[in-house]
Every structure is written in C-alpha cells, then in structure tokens.
Design a protein around this motif. Structure first.
Motif, PDB file in Angstrom:
ATOM      1  N   HIS A  22       0.858  -1.189   0.000  1.00 27.49           N
ATOM      2  CA  HIS A  22       0.000   0.000   0.000  1.00 27.49           C
ATOM      3  C   HIS A  22       0.893   1.238   0.000  1.00 27.49           C
ATOM      4  O   HIS A  22       1.530   1.549   1.007  1.00 27.49           O
ATOM      5  CB  HIS A  22      -0.916  -0.003   1.229  1.00 27.49           C
ATOM      6  N   LEU A  23       0.959   1.886  -1.141  1.00 29.66           N
ATOM      7  CA  LEU A  23       1.755   3.109  -1.243  1.00 29.66           C
ATOM      8  C   LEU A  23       0.957   4.294  -0.721  1.00 29.66           C
ATOM      9  O   LEU A  23      -0.229   4.435  -1.029  1.00 29.66           O
ATOM     10  CB  LEU A  23       2.162   3.365  -2.696  1.00 29.66           C
ATOM     11  N   THR A  24       1.637   5.138   0.065  1.00 27.79           N
ATOM     12  CA  THR A  24       0.982   6.369   0.502  1.00 27.79           C
ATOM     13  C   THR A  24       0.962   7.353  -0.664  1.00 27.79           C
ATOM     14  O   THR A  24       1.677   7.179  -1.662  1.00 27.79           O
ATOM     15  CB  THR A  24       1.738   6.993   1.683  1.00 27.79           C
ATOM     16  N   ALA A  25       0.151   8.383  -0.533  1.00 32.86           N
ATOM     17  CA  ALA A  25       0.083   9.409  -1.587  1.00 32.86           C
ATOM     18  C   ALA A  25       1.448  10.037  -1.802  1.00 32.86           C
ATOM     19  O   ALA A  25       1.857  10.311  -2.939  1.00 32.86           O
ATOM     20  CB  ALA A  25      -0.953  10.464  -1.208  1.00 32.86           C
ATOM     21  N   ARG A  26       2.177  10.274  -0.701  1.00 31.39           N
ATOM     22  CA  ARG A  26       3.502  10.883  -0.810  1.00 31.39           C
ATOM     23  C   ARG A  26       4.480   9.954  -1.513  1.00 31.39           C
ATOM     24  O   ARG A  26       5.260  10.374  -2.371  1.00 31.39           O
ATOM     25  CB  ARG A  26       4.022  11.237   0.588  1.00 31.39           C
ATOM     26  N   GLN A  27       4.444   8.646  -1.181  1.00 32.18           N
ATOM     27  CA  GLN A  27       5.327   7.684  -1.845  1.00 32.18           C
ATOM     28  C   GLN A  27       5.047   7.630  -3.341  1.00 32.18           C
ATOM     29  O   GLN A  27       5.970   7.594  -4.157  1.00 32.18           O
ATOM     30  CB  GLN A  27       5.141   6.293  -1.225  1.00 32.18           C
ATOM     31  N   ARG A  28       3.787   7.633  -3.690  1.00 35.62           N
ATOM     32  CA  ARG A  28       3.420   7.584  -5.108  1.00 35.62           C
ATOM     33  C   ARG A  28       3.895   8.839  -5.832  1.00 35.62           C
ATOM     34  O   ARG A  28       4.407   8.766  -6.947  1.00 35.62           O
ATOM     35  CB  ARG A  28       1.900   7.428  -5.230  1.00 35.62           C
ATOM     36  N   THR A  29       3.749   9.988  -5.181  1.00 35.85           N
ATOM     37  CA  THR A  29       4.186  11.252  -5.781  1.00 35.85           C
ATOM     38  C   THR A  29       5.683  11.234  -6.032  1.00 35.85           C
ATOM     39  O   THR A  29       6.159  11.631  -7.105  1.00 35.85           O
ATOM     40  CB  THR A  29       3.824  12.427  -4.850  1.00 35.85           C
TER      41      THR A  29
END
Length: 260
Positions: A192-199
């Motif tokens: 589960h990637l966080t929004a920040r990790q994905r960004t």
C-alpha cells in the motif's frame, strides 16, 4: 540427422568422463549436497516442484510400467520423482545427474546443451545406469531453472517419451503462469503506497534528483531519502530504477501515469 548429433554428443561425453578418470563403476558423490543444502534448493524451487507434482501425478497414468517422471535442477540435482516405486530407488531427491558424478546420461547432456537428449542403457557411462533409458528436455528455452526427464527400464521404445514430456511441459507452463499471476496479485494486495510515496515515485520515474524532488514538493532531501528507503523495502528493489520497474510490474503504476 538428430540421431547422429545425439550420438556425437554422447561420444564426446564418454571421452570427457574417461579423461577425467571417472570409473564406470564409480558411485562417488552421487548425493553431493548436505541435508541443509538440499532443503534450501527445494525451497528455492518450491513453485517448480508444486507445479510438477500437480501436473505429473495425473500424467503418470499415461506412463508405461517401470517408468517415471523426473524433475531436476539446473545443477543436475534430482528434486522430485513421480511415481515412486522400488525399481528406481537410487533416484531420490538429492541424486546428482551431473556428468562429474553419474557420467554420461541424457539429463546431464540436456542441461549442458539446452536441448532434448536420449541415452539408452548402453550409452550411459556408469554401470549404475545400465538398466535405464533416459529422455530429458529443458523445461522451456527461456526458463532454464529446471529440466524434466523420463526414466524407464524399457529397451525398445518409440516416440512416447517426447510426446509425454511435451504434454507435461505444456501443463506445467500453464500451472506456473497461474501461480505467477496469483503471486503478483497477492504481492500487489500486500503493498500500500501512501500518496507521498506515489508522488515521489512518479518524480523518480521522470528522472528528477533528490534535490529536485525536495524543491518541487517543498520538503527536505532527508525526507525524500526516507520515503525512497521505504519504497526500496516495500518493493524489494535495490535502486530507484528498479523501484519504478517493480511498481509497473505489480500494477501499482501504469505507463499512462509516467511523465512524458
């Protein structure tokens, strides 16, 4: 033509065995791995062994009597035999078909040349294989982790070993594709990637440096590096490029997401 090539390869193997001083009566190091080494190898080959068991058990009904399917590692180590019966008691997990241990035989030659090979009883170098006819083939040309074989005590055989082995390879390939898809699905569901990790991952894919990412997102470089370390761990990747590749393979990113 194929028969003459097979015979030339067998003859070359006999020469190598003789030059190496291997006695036809040799039984040295037929089981060269320790119990722990064999256990580790079987764990590493878990998917191949599972697929082999699932497919070889029903396929064994088509085998003539005194015949068996063999699953062998690329190092020549026997991983599994189906069915089990006393005639081939010698062939148990850990047995080495390596030319250095068992002399000339179809399994060793198939691994060496990456192609199907026959050896009849009189062609096997060591006396311990003089009652065996072996037919062996690589699992697939692009997947060289295991080799499949049929062993039989029959001297007069037609084309049934190649036919049965092709059928087994086909069914195992399908089984392993299903296992791979299931593994990818389970892996994806566990990440589960966080929004920040994905960004940050998308900016890595765009070729931005840590400094550029930090400036663009108004965060420190240490924060960028913290998120990257977590991405390496979650995606089991050793660098940023592998992060992006793994995310694409697992469906966590799509090509449409990547910056042009």
């Amino acid at each position: 033509m194929k028969n003459s090539r097979n015979e030339r390869i067998v003859l070359d193997s006999w020469r190598r065995c003789a030059q190496a001083g291997l006695s036809p009566d040799s039984t040295r190091q037929l089981y060269p791995l320790s119990d722990q080494q064999l256990k580790t190898l079987c764990e590493q080959s878990h998917n191949d062994i599972s697929a082999f068991e699932s497919c070889a058990v029903p396929a064994a009904a088509s085998l003539p009597k005194a015949s068996a399917f063999l699953l062998v590692s690329q190092q020549g180590i026997l991983l599994k035999k189906i069915p089990e019966f006393p005639l081939f008691r010698l062939f148990r997990p850990g047995f080495s078909f390596s030319e250095a241990h068992a002399g000339t035989n179809a399994v060793a030659l198939s691994i060496r040349h990456s192609e199907p090979m026959w050896t009849f009883p009189q062609q096997n170098y060591c006396t311990l294989l003089t009652n065996c006819t072996l037919y062996s083939a690589p699992f697939t040309p692009d997947r060289s982790s295991v080799t499949l074989a049929i062993v039989t005590n029959r001297k007069q055989i037609s084309d049934w070993p190649p036919v049965l082995l092709r059928q087994l390879i086909s069914s195992m390939s399908l089984e392993l594709r299903q296992v791979t898809r299931s593994h990818i699905r389970q892996k994806t569901e566990s990440i589960h990637l966080t929004a920040r990790q994905r960004t940050i991952l998308l900016r890595i894919a765009g070729g931005m440096t840590d400094r550029q990412i930090a400036a663009d997102l108004h965060i420190t470089q240490e924060t960028v590096q913290y998120h990257k370390k977590n991405l390496y761990r979650q995606l089991d990747a050793e660098n940023a490029v592998r992060d992006v590749v793994k995310a694409l393979q697992l469906g966590l990113l799509s090509l449409e997401d990547l910056p042009v």
